[in-house]
Design a protein around this motif. Structure first.
Motif, PDB file in Angstrom:
ATOM      1  N   MET A 146       0.836  -1.197   0.000  1.00  0.00           N
ATOM      2  CA  MET A 146       0.000   0.000   0.000  1.00  0.00           C
ATOM      3  C   MET A 146       0.873   1.250   0.000  1.00  0.00           C
ATOM      4  SD  MET A 146      -2.332   1.443   3.120  1.00  0.00           S
ATOM      5  CE  MET A 146      -0.865   1.550   4.151  1.00  0.00           C
ATOM      6  N   LEU A 147       1.864   1.264   0.865  1.00  0.00           N
ATOM      7  CA  LEU A 147       2.742   2.422   0.986  1.00  0.00           C
ATOM      8  C   LEU A 147       3.576   2.629  -0.272  1.00  0.00           C
ATOM      9  CD1 LEU A 147       3.762   1.700   4.670  1.00  0.00           C
ATOM     10  CD2 LEU A 147       2.395   3.649   3.910  1.00  0.00           C
ATOM     11  N   GLN A 148       3.980   1.550  -0.915  1.00  0.00           N
ATOM     12  CA  GLN A 148       4.716   1.666  -2.176  1.00  0.00           C
ATOM     13  C   GLN A 148       3.875   2.373  -3.233  1.00  0.00           C
ATOM     14  OE1 GLN A 148       5.568  -2.540  -2.430  1.00  0.00           O
ATOM     15  NE2 GLN A 148       7.758  -2.234  -2.086  1.00  0.00           N
ATOM     16  N   ALA A 149       2.583   2.043  -3.298  1.00  0.00           N
ATOM     17  CA  ALA A 149       1.699   2.697  -4.263  1.00  0.00           C
ATOM     18  C   ALA A 149       1.562   4.189  -3.985  1.00  0.00           C
ATOM     19  CB  ALA A 149       0.325   2.024  -4.243  1.00  0.00           C
ATOM     20  N   LEU A 150       1.784   4.588  -2.735  1.00  0.00           N
ATOM     21  CA  LEU A 150       1.666   5.999  -2.341  1.00  0.00           C
ATOM     22  C   LEU A 150       3.000   6.744  -2.433  1.00  0.00           C
ATOM     23  CD1 LEU A 150      -0.685   5.516   0.740  1.00  0.00           C
ATOM     24  CD2 LEU A 150      -1.288   6.464  -1.496  1.00  0.00           C
ATOM     25  N   GLY A 151       4.029   6.066  -2.904  1.00  0.00           N
ATOM     26  CA  GLY A 151       5.302   6.735  -3.130  1.00  0.00           C
ATOM     27  C   GLY A 151       6.418   6.386  -2.170  1.00  0.00           C
ATOM     28  N   PHE A 152       6.151   5.595  -1.150  1.00  0.00           N
ATOM     29  CA  PHE A 152       7.216   5.147  -0.240  1.00  0.00           C
ATOM     30  C   PHE A 152       8.108   4.156  -0.976  1.00  0.00           C
ATOM     31  CE2 PHE A 152       3.971   6.682   2.584  1.00  0.00           C
ATOM     32  CZ  PHE A 152       4.630   7.145   3.720  1.00  0.00           C
ATOM     33  N   ARG A 153       9.405   4.232  -0.717  1.00  0.00           N
ATOM     34  CA  ARG A 153      10.366   3.314  -1.342  1.00  0.00           C
ATOM     35  C   ARG A 153      11.125   2.585  -0.238  1.00  0.00           C
ATOM     36  NH1 ARG A 153      14.353   5.581  -3.965  1.00  0.00           N
ATOM     37  NH2 ARG A 153      14.431   4.274  -5.848  1.00  0.00           N
ATOM     38  N   PHE A 154      11.142   1.266  -0.297  1.00  0.00           N
ATOM     39  CA  PHE A 154      11.803   0.441   0.713  1.00  0.00           C
ATOM     40  C   PHE A 154      13.060  -0.174   0.112  1.00  0.00           C
ATOM     41  CE2 PHE A 154       7.323   0.719   1.756  1.00  0.00           C
ATOM     42  CZ  PHE A 154       7.382   1.151   3.069  1.00  0.00           C
ATOM     43  N   LEU A 155      14.175   0.039   0.801  1.00  0.00           N
ATOM     44  CA  LEU A 155      15.483  -0.336   0.273  1.00  0.00           C
ATOM     45  C   LEU A 155      16.170  -1.350   1.167  1.00  0.00           C
ATOM     46  CD1 LEU A 155      16.621   3.348  -0.400  1.00  0.00           C
ATOM     47  CD2 LEU A 155      15.429   1.827  -1.998  1.00  0.00           C
ATOM     48  N   ASP A 156      16.971  -2.217   0.547  1.00  0.00           N
ATOM     49  CA  ASP A 156      17.743  -3.174   1.337  1.00  0.00           C
ATOM     50  C   ASP A 156      19.040  -2.517   1.817  1.00  0.00           C
ATOM     51  OD1 ASP A 156      19.576  -3.226  -0.755  1.00  0.00           O
ATOM     52  OD2 ASP A 156      18.933  -5.179  -1.515  1.00  0.00           O
ATOM     53  N   LYS A 157      19.902  -3.271   2.480  1.00  0.00           N
ATOM     54  CA  LYS A 157      21.097  -2.684   3.083  1.00  0.00           C
ATOM     55  C   LYS A 157      22.110  -2.192   2.047  1.00  0.00           C
ATOM     56  CE  LYS A 157      23.159  -7.280   3.773  1.00  0.00           C
ATOM     57  NZ  LYS A 157      23.662  -8.230   4.812  1.00  0.00           N
ATOM     58  N   ARG A 158      21.940  -2.629   0.804  1.00  0.00           N
ATOM     59  CA  ARG A 158      22.810  -2.148  -0.271  1.00  0.00           C
ATOM     60  C   ARG A 158      22.204  -0.975  -1.032  1.00  0.00           C
ATOM     61  NH1 ARG A 158      24.964  -7.828  -3.011  1.00  0.00           N
ATOM     62  NH2 ARG A 158      26.008  -8.654  -1.132  1.00  0.00           N
ATOM     63  N   GLY A 159      21.028  -0.561  -0.598  1.00  0.00           N
ATOM     64  CA  GLY A 159      20.354   0.555  -1.264  1.00  0.00           C
ATOM     65  C   GLY A 159      19.537   0.155  -2.462  1.00  0.00           C
ATOM     66  N   ASN A 160      19.326  -1.148  -2.659  1.00  0.00           N
ATOM     67  CA  ASN A 160      18.525  -1.627  -3.782  1.00  0.00           C
ATOM     68  C   ASN A 160      17.032  -1.537  -3.451  1.00  0.00           C
ATOM     69  OD1 ASN A 160      20.803  -2.439  -5.369  1.00  0.00           O
ATOM     70  ND2 ASN A 160      21.000  -4.236  -4.033  1.00  0.00           N
ATOM     71  N   LEU A 161      16.254  -1.155  -4.455  1.00  0.00           N
ATOM     72  CA  LEU A 161      14.803  -1.054  -4.281  1.00  0.00           C
ATOM     73  C   LEU A 161      14.200  -2.451  -4.175  1.00  0.00           C
ATOM     74  CD1 LEU A 161      12.472   1.053  -4.282  1.00  0.00           C
ATOM     75  CD2 LEU A 161      12.248   0.614  -6.739  1.00  0.00           C
ATOM     76  N   LEU A 162      13.381  -2.644  -3.151  1.00  0.00           N
ATOM     77  CA  LEU A 162      12.763  -3.951  -2.924  1.00  0.00           C
ATOM     78  C   LEU A 162      11.452  -4.099  -3.688  1.00  0.00           C
ATOM     79  CD1 LEU A 162      13.460  -4.179   0.908  1.00  0.00           C
ATOM     80  CD2 LEU A 162      14.478  -5.641  -0.872  1.00  0.00           C
ATOM     81  N   GLY A 163      11.068  -5.347  -3.928  1.00  0.00           N
ATOM     82  CA  GLY A 163       9.834  -5.650  -4.633  1.00  0.00           C
ATOM     83  C   GLY A 163       8.633  -5.628  -3.702  1.00  0.00           C
TER      84      GLY A 163
END
Length: 381
Positions: A146-163
């Motif tokens: 839900m938050l991803q659809a609203l523009g939040f971006r969740f990143l792993d410890k290497r800074g990669n965007l998560l699915g």
């Protein structure tokens, strides 16, 4: 019996609240043809809530393409109140368990992304107040989709965007909010929450609910571990400790996601429903209340429809009877104060047969007729 109240939740995947309630009414009228019967379509934040609230607020529906639990395109639908200010969203409409075939149910993969798309559309329509029912979900992703659809971006410890999906919770190391929709700063969220479970731990989302959504024992442990890790990231990022807040574990942690990032208020879904319907006033003088749901167990007394009905009924000393497709923890429910707990299933049948709408409807009618037959000699004295 002069007055009876019917306020029964849907039998998910089988009968709507109104269909189940109509079968109860038929059973009552068979024995007490002159009895005043009030039928309340009811929900606790899941299936059926949207229609009830849209009708009560004289609202209108809006439809749009959105992503389902496995990121497949589905037809999304939500309501906008008659004054155009409030969006009425039923999470189950786009992120619900019935949308996923049984052989594909996997909370490591399912996502709440589509629910976020409905919220996003409502923001664009000018809505700034949201009532969101989060019952009946197919997900255990803590609302990250839900938050991803609203523009939040969740990143792993290497800074990669998560699915997407519950599998990413354990990998979240940082959260980027730079692209979040600006209107969220003005938005207020009231979350209709059907349970009071904490975010994680033995009574949390994964251990209590994930198996119903397709998780095996290994997945349950992995999901809870992920939620533990995510709660620590949320605490370090926002300063909010959501791990033990009642209701944060609702809808696979969706309640916690709302609390952490959208400053939401969690409110028992049944309480919200009863307030809208003016239930306490309208049941005055009733002799008996019929309530129920598809499965009655220990969750029933943790904020679901029957417990909310019981709480209101006890204020007026009205006995409450529970009808359910299956029953567990009956002793605990009796201790809570229900007058009786009855299974509508007449004998051993397959799940497929039990879920046939006409079979279930007739079983409800038959059972209520029998209950009223027992009551009749005493009610007419």
């Amino acid at each position: 019996m002069n007055k009876a109240i019917i306020a029964i939740d849907s039998f998910k995947g089988c009968l709507t609240s109104e269909e189940a309630g109509s079968a109860v009414m038929e059973g009552i009228k068979t024995i007490f043809p002159d009895c005043e019967t009030l039928l309340f379509p009811i929900a606790d934040g899941g299936e059926g809530m949207l229609d009830i609230l849209t009708s009560a607020t004289k609202g209108k529906y809006r439809t749009l393409p959105a992503h389902g639990p496995l990121m497949e395109l589905v037809q999304g639908r939500y309501g906008i109140s008659g004054d155009g200010q409030t969006a009425l969203i039923e999470m189950a409409a786009v992120s619900g368990l019935p949308l996923v075939p049984e052989d594909k149910r996997n909370p490591m993969l399912t996502t709440t992304y589509g629910t976020g798309e409905l919220i996003l559309d409502a923001l664009e329509q000018g809505c700034r107040h949201f009532i969101v029912g989060i019952g009946g979900s197919a997900t255990n992703d803590a609302g990250l989709g839900m938050l991803q659809a609203l523009g939040f971006r969740f990143l792993d410890k290497r800074g990669n965007l998560l699915g997407t999906g519950g599998r990413i919770m354990s990998q979240v190391a940082s959260i980027d909010t730079s692209a979040v929709h600006p209107a969220l700063k003005e938005a207020r969220f009231t979350i209709a929450c059907d349970v009071r479970n904490p975010f994680c731990g033995s009574d949390g989302a994964a251990y209590v609910f994930a198996s119903q959504k397709g998780a095996d024992t290994k997945m349950v442990k992995e999901l809870d571990t992920g939620m533990q890790a995510l709660s620590r990231v949320i605490l370090s990022t926002t300063g909010k400790d959501i791990s033990d807040i009642p209701g944060a574990g609702a809808a696979g942690g969706m309640g916690g996601g709302f609390l952490a990032f959208l400053n939401a208020e969690l409110k028992p879904g049944i309480r919200l429903m009863l307030d809208v319907l003016d239930f306490g006033k309208r049941i005055t003088g009733a002799d008996l209340i019929f309530t129920g749901e598809g499965r009655a167990d220990r969750q029933t007394v943790m904020g679901k429809v029957p417990s909310g009905i019981l709480e209101e009924a006890r204020k007026q000393n009205i006995p409450v009877i529970v009808l359910a497709g299956s029953i567990e923890d009956a002793a605990q429910m009796n201790r809570a104060g229900f007058q009786g707990i009855f299974s509508i299933t007449p004998g051993p049948v397959t799940m497929e047969k039990a879920m046939e709408p006409e079979f279930a409807r007739e079983n409800i009618r038959r059972l209520v007729t029998q209950i009223c037959s027992v009551i009749h000699p005493f009610a007419t004295r």
